[in-house]
Scaffold this motif. Structure first.
Motif, mmCIF file in Angstrom:
data_model
loop_
_atom_site.group_PDB
_atom_site.id
_atom_site.type_symbol
_atom_site.label_atom_id
_atom_site.label_comp_id
_atom_site.label_asym_id
_atom_site.label_seq_id
_atom_site.Cartn_x
_atom_site.Cartn_y
_atom_site.Cartn_z
ATOM 1 N N UNK A 81 0.931 -1.375 0.043
ATOM 2 C CA UNK A 81 0.043 0.161 -0.001
ATOM 3 C C UNK A 81 0.802 1.288 -0.018
ATOM 4 N N UNK A 82 0.754 2.065 -0.857
ATOM 5 C CA UNK A 82 1.810 3.154 -1.185
ATOM 6 C C UNK A 82 1.184 4.386 -0.909
ATOM 7 N N UNK A 83 1.879 5.355 -0.202
ATOM 8 C CA UNK A 83 1.656 6.805 -0.099
ATOM 9 C C UNK A 83 1.831 7.182 -1.311
ATOM 10 N N UNK A 84 1.091 8.436 -1.417
ATOM 11 C CA UNK A 84 1.158 9.602 -2.638
ATOM 12 C C UNK A 84 2.682 10.133 -2.932
ATOM 13 N N UNK A 85 3.505 10.351 -1.596
ATOM 14 C CA UNK A 85 4.727 11.050 -1.531
ATOM 15 C C UNK A 85 5.739 9.821 -1.698
ATOM 16 N N UNK B 199 1.599 4.014 6.367
ATOM 17 C CA UNK B 199 1.006 5.083 6.867
ATOM 18 C C UNK B 199 0.781 4.949 8.670
ATOM 19 N N UNK B 200 1.265 3.882 9.268
ATOM 20 C CA UNK B 200 1.373 3.829 10.530
ATOM 21 C C UNK B 200 2.130 2.705 11.083
ATOM 22 N N UNK B 201 2.395 2.759 12.374
ATOM 23 C CA UNK B 201 3.396 1.660 12.761
ATOM 24 C C UNK B 201 2.704 0.257 12.502
ATOM 25 N N UNK B 202 3.556 -0.801 12.168
ATOM 26 C CA UNK B 202 3.221 -2.038 12.062
ATOM 27 C C UNK B 202 2.704 -2.539 13.403
ATOM 28 N N UNK B 203 3.068 -2.027 14.370
ATOM 29 C CA UNK B 203 2.653 -2.711 15.826
ATOM 30 C C UNK B 203 1.208 -2.448 15.912
ATOM 31 N N UNK B 204 0.411 -1.442 15.586
ATOM 32 C CA UNK B 204 -1.061 -1.249 15.691
ATOM 33 C C UNK B 204 -1.574 -2.156 14.450
ATOM 34 N N UNK B 205 -0.820 -2.167 13.203
ATOM 35 C CA UNK B 205 -1.494 -3.141 12.244
ATOM 36 C C UNK B 205 -1.514 -4.607 12.790
ATOM 37 N N UNK B 206 -0.223 -5.035 13.434
ATOM 38 C CA UNK B 206 -0.003 -6.424 13.881
ATOM 39 C C UNK B 206 -1.366 -6.790 14.957
ATOM 40 N N UNK B 207 -1.359 -5.856 15.726
ATOM 41 C CA UNK B 207 -2.609 -6.109 16.751
ATOM 42 C C UNK B 207 -3.948 -6.055 16.149
ATOM 43 N N UNK B 208 -4.376 -5.350 15.121
ATOM 44 C CA UNK B 208 -5.505 -5.386 14.671
ATOM 45 C C UNK B 208 -5.767 -6.546 13.902
ATOM 46 N N UNK B 209 -4.566 -7.101 12.925
ATOM 47 C CA UNK B 209 -4.606 -8.386 12.428
ATOM 48 C C UNK B 209 -4.890 -9.570 13.428
ATOM 49 N N UNK C 224 -2.778 5.286 -2.662
ATOM 50 C CA UNK C 224 -3.059 6.138 -1.657
ATOM 51 C C UNK C 224 -4.829 5.669 -1.363
ATOM 52 N N UNK C 225 -5.063 5.282 -0.039
ATOM 53 C CA UNK C 225 -6.414 4.823 0.367
ATOM 54 C C UNK C 225 -6.819 5.593 1.659
ATOM 55 N N UNK C 226 -8.079 5.586 1.716
ATOM 56 C CA UNK C 226 -8.312 6.098 3.185
ATOM 57 C C UNK C 226 -8.601 4.589 4.329
ATOM 58 N N UNK C 227 -8.441 3.516 3.524
ATOM 59 C CA UNK C 227 -8.362 2.503 4.554
ATOM 60 C C UNK C 227 -7.145 2.589 5.451
ATOM 61 N N UNK C 228 -7.299 1.762 6.633
ATOM 62 C CA UNK C 228 -6.335 1.518 7.500
ATOM 63 C C UNK C 228 -5.343 0.361 6.666
ATOM 64 N N UNK C 229 -4.238 0.297 7.127
ATOM 65 C CA UNK C 229 -3.208 -0.728 6.508
ATOM 66 C C UNK C 229 -3.703 -2.005 6.517
ATOM 67 N N UNK C 230 -4.230 -2.409 7.754
ATOM 68 C CA UNK C 230 -4.680 -3.669 8.210
ATOM 69 C C UNK C 230 -6.256 -4.039 7.103
ATOM 70 N N UNK C 231 -6.715 -3.146 6.928
ATOM 71 C CA UNK C 231 -8.036 -3.311 6.371
ATOM 72 C C UNK C 231 -7.650 -3.290 4.749
#
Length: 268
Positions: free
Chosen positions: A181-185, A246-256, A214-221
């Motif tokens: 998932x890529x950021x615009x910049x 777009x965010x730490x993978x810590x948050x992504x990991x926990x949501x996954x 770029x998407x409005x979705x969170x990385x895990x989504x």
């Protein structure tokens, strides 16, 4: 990936863990090391001379003894090499103590609707502290399918560690996709997934690459959406590293760990 460590504990996720462990150990010609953890009893309120703790501890030991008898009888009829170790203590710490020479640890991502043990927390702590890879499977899981693997790529060290650790499994897949998932910049990062694909090609694994804008979705989504659309069997991803999604993978990991419908192959 020959040394597979399986957490054994009589809970709602045990069958899912066991089936995944058997499938992977058999496919890789490895050895399955079972660690049966009897947790210390937790008793609310005051007790006299520890009587309540003793009763609860006896019940736990009796339950685990019956569980051990059933599982060792079952394992004796499976075509895998296996061993068994009994221990008592806090679950995450016990697994970590046994994991020094493990290549892969089999756990649950969480136990839905089951208050104890808190498997998401246990798995989170193990993933964060171990050098081994972790496979976290859903509670309602019947068999490990090797065919279609989705690699969630962010260009970071954790993603690279997960990719390297997963090579033996990815070599068994018929299709592998590297998803970013890529950021615009982040135009300069377009080459990152191609580097991962090149690495896999040197192991004889030919992966497709997909970069989502770029998407409005969170990385895990985003990962979950792509894994569903691509009909993935499991997801390989880095854990607890600061990535570029777009965010730490810590948050992504926990949501996954909370929500994923698929097994998660995690490393950092």
């Amino acid at each position: 990936m020959k040394n597979i460590l399986l957490l054994v504990q009589h809970d709602a996720g045990q069958e899912a863990r066991l089936q995944a462990a058997l499938d992977i150990t058999r496919a890789l010609g490895g050895h399955l090391a079972c660690i049966d953890v009897t947790p210390y009893p937790v008793v609310a309120g005051n007790t006299v001379m520890g009587y309540s703790e003793s009763v609860v501890l006896f019940d736990e030991r009796d339950s685990e003894a019956k569980n051990k008898a059933a599982l060792t009888a079952r394992l004796s009829h499976e075509d895998v090499s296996w061993s068994w170790a009994d221990t008592m203590g806090e679950m995450a710490a016990s697994v970590l103590d046994a994991a020094d020479l493990a290549d892969l640890i089999i756990l649950n991502r969480a136990l839905d609707g089951y208050p104890l043990p808190n498997m998401r927390d246990i798995t989170s702590r193990i993933v964060e502290r171990t050098n081994a890879a972790v496979l976290a499977v859903p509670e309602a899981f019947e068999r490990f399918a090797f065919d279609r693997a989705l690699v969630a790529w962010d260009g970071g060290r954790s993603a690279a560690a997960a990719l390297r650790a997963a090579v033996p499994l990815l070599a068994l897949a018929s299709d592998v996709e590297i998803f970013m998932a890529r950021e615009e910049d982040e135009e300069d990062l377009r080459s990152e997934p191609e580097k991962a694909a090149t690495y896999l090609s040197r192991h004889g694994i030919h992966a497709a690459v997909k970069i989502a804008e770029k998407s409005e979705l969170r990385a895990n989504a985003s990962i979950a959406k792509e894994s569903d659309a691509w009909c993935a069997d499991y997801i390989v991803m880095g854990a607890y590293g600061r990535g570029r999604l777009r965010e730490t993978f810590g948050g992504v990991t926990k949501r996954m760990l909370s929500d994923s419908k698929l097994p998660l192959f995690l490393a950092h």
